[in-house]
Scaffold this active site. Structure first.
Site, PDB file in Angstrom:
ATOM      1  N   HIS A 273       0.823  -1.207   0.000  1.00  0.00           N
ATOM      2  CA  HIS A 273       0.000   0.000   0.000  1.00  0.00           C
ATOM      3  C   HIS A 273       0.865   1.268   0.000  1.00  0.00           C
ATOM      4  CE1 HIS A 273      -3.395  -2.588   0.450  1.00  0.00           C
ATOM      5  NE2 HIS A 273      -3.030  -2.981   1.667  1.00  0.00           N
ATOM      6  N   ASP A 324      -5.080  -8.206  -3.257  1.00  0.00           N
ATOM      7  CA  ASP A 324      -5.345  -7.991  -1.838  1.00  0.00           C
ATOM      8  C   ASP A 324      -6.630  -8.665  -1.367  1.00  0.00           C
ATOM      9  OD1 ASP A 324      -5.272  -7.069   0.762  1.00  0.00           O
ATOM     10  OD2 ASP A 324      -5.314  -4.953   0.257  1.00  0.00           O
TER      11      ASP A 324
END
Length: 451
Positions: A273, A324
């Protein structure tokens, strides 16, 4: 010795699209030779029509999150309310149910052209935190699921010890749901993780869940374990501003600075991220060669924000991509979204070329997962590749020489026609060769978790 010859109607070779390529696969599942200018298929060659690219690398996955698709789209909320729903699914997992779900999820990945997955694995124990008879039963289930689905896996066994930052040496105790994630200490985590063994399709890496989940004094233990083995090390980094605020309040520095102080950063490390960073953070990540895995479909689904991907790459941080939480499983969409997100923020176009975006989805993603010999169509590389249709309603029209642009900016996972891993077909003509009915496998395994 050559095992199979594939004839690629068009092949992306990293910088351009080449028509008529013959690719030979050796007995050990590598590319033995690559010949261009082959206008017609050689006798006996397997014909792959469309655009063949290296296999896609999904550098960040939580397989069980696939069970949340659709259900977490009702109403509003935040990352933290989404997390409460995630915990409920995690509580119902067993080694058997996790194998069934992960096998179906990894089969969905193969259908999307993914040949290697980085599984960020933290559901280690039974509910309540009791170890299984085999303390790695859950990790072994994931490794076997990848084999059953025909893809490679880098199991990123994750240290998850606390629920929040408390001080330098201790975090707040795990909550009821998190007990099954925790080994208690980093030393206990390392002892358990050391029993996991790599195999032909599986590598073993490490992960620090986040600075809120691993006390500062224990970070070096996880980093040292990975360094001793030359293994990849991943970490959720600055996904939420609340984590940044807590770290600053307790340690007087950002999560990135804390990781740097404890020897976590470096070229084998990937921050996942990397959304809410300071200028100093970006310089630290780039200067140490620490990678960045962007997960745009999850980051937008959870309203996390848009990470400074362009600045990170310019600073020296290699980019990779992951799906993810599996809001969708489509690495072409992740690549497209990274560019389009940046366009929205900057109001300018063309931050990455299609070639650069495909490189993030292939070569750099595999490198982040410990496979530097994958992600390229060249002699000696692993014979992992996928073919994208150039004649679907989404991709028909552009000239084949613009195949990279067509793949990134128009194609979806639905346009994947073939996926080959180690020289063997896992997906042929859009159908999985090992899992006969992937939608049913997904539906059944997810229904089992809901009771």
């Amino acid at each position: 010795m050559s095992l199979t010859t594939y004839w690629l109607e068009h092949a992306w070779l990293g910088t351009h699209v080449e028509p008529g390529v013959a690719l030979e696969v050796t007995e050990d599942g590598r590319i033995g030779a690559l010949r261009t200018g082959v206008e017609t298929p050689p006798p006996g060659a397997e014909v792959l029509r469309g655009l063949t690219i290296p296999g896609l690398a999904n550098a960040h996955s939580h397989a069980f999150h696939r069970a949340l698709r659709g259900t977490v789209q009702v109403g509003s909320g935040t990352f933290w309310t989404w997390r409460d729903l995630m915990y409920k699914v995690a509580q119902n997992l067993t080694p058997d149910s996790y194998f069934a779900l992960a096998r179906a999820v990894y089969a969905e990945m193969a259908l999307a052209g993914i040949t290697n997955v980085g599984e960020f694995h933290y559901v280690h124990h039974a509910p309540g935190g009791t170890a299984y008879a085999d303390p790695n039963a859950m990790g072994e289930a994931l490794i076997e699921a990848a084999a059953a689905a025909g893809i490679r896996i880098t199991l990123l066994d994750t240290a998850y010890l606390s629920s929040a930052i408390l001080n330098e040496h201790r975090g707040e105790a795990p909550n009821t749901h998190q007990l099954r994630f925790s080994d208690g200490t980093a030393e206990a985590w390392a002892e358990r993780a050391s029993a996991l063994k790599p195999r032909e399709h599986a590598l073993i890496g490490a992960a620090i869940h986040s600075v809120r989940a691993v006390p500062a004094a224990e970070l070096a233990t996880v980093a040292g374990w990975a360094e001793e083995r030359g293994a990849p090390l991943h970490v959720h980094l600055s996904e939420q501003t609340a984590e940044n605020d807590a770290c600053q309040a307790t340690h007087g520095r950002t999560p990135t600075q804390l990781l740097a102080d404890h020897g976590v950063l470096g070229p084998r490390t990937t921050g996942v991220h990397n959304t809410h960073l300071t200028d100093v953070d970006i310089a630290l990540l780039g200067g140490t060669g620490t990678g960045t895995c962007m997960c745009p479909t999850t980051e937008r689904d959870l309203a996390d924000g848009i990470g400074p991907a362009t600045r990170l790459q310019h600073a020296g941080s290699p980019l990779s991509l992951g799906s993810d939480s599996h809001a969708v499983i489509d690495l072409l969409e992740e690549a497209r979204a990274m560019e389009l997100n940046e366009r929205l923020r900057s109001r300018t176009r063309g931050h990455w070329t299609a070639n650069a975006l495909l490189t993030a989805a292939t070569e750099d993603g595999h490198a982040a997962l410990g496979l530097p010999d994958a992600g390229r169509l060249e002699a000696g590389a692993l014979a992992d590749f996928t073919t994208i249709a150039l004649d679907s309603v989404r991709t028909a029209g552009p000239p084949a020489r613009l195949g990279a642009e067509t793949a990134v900016f128009a194609a979806t996972a639905s346009d994947v026609r073939h996926t080959v891993v180690g020289g063997r077909h896992v997906v042929r003509d859009g159908h999985h060769t090992l899992v006969g009915d992937v939608p049913s496998a997904l539906a059944e395994s997810i229904a089992a978790l809901r009771g």
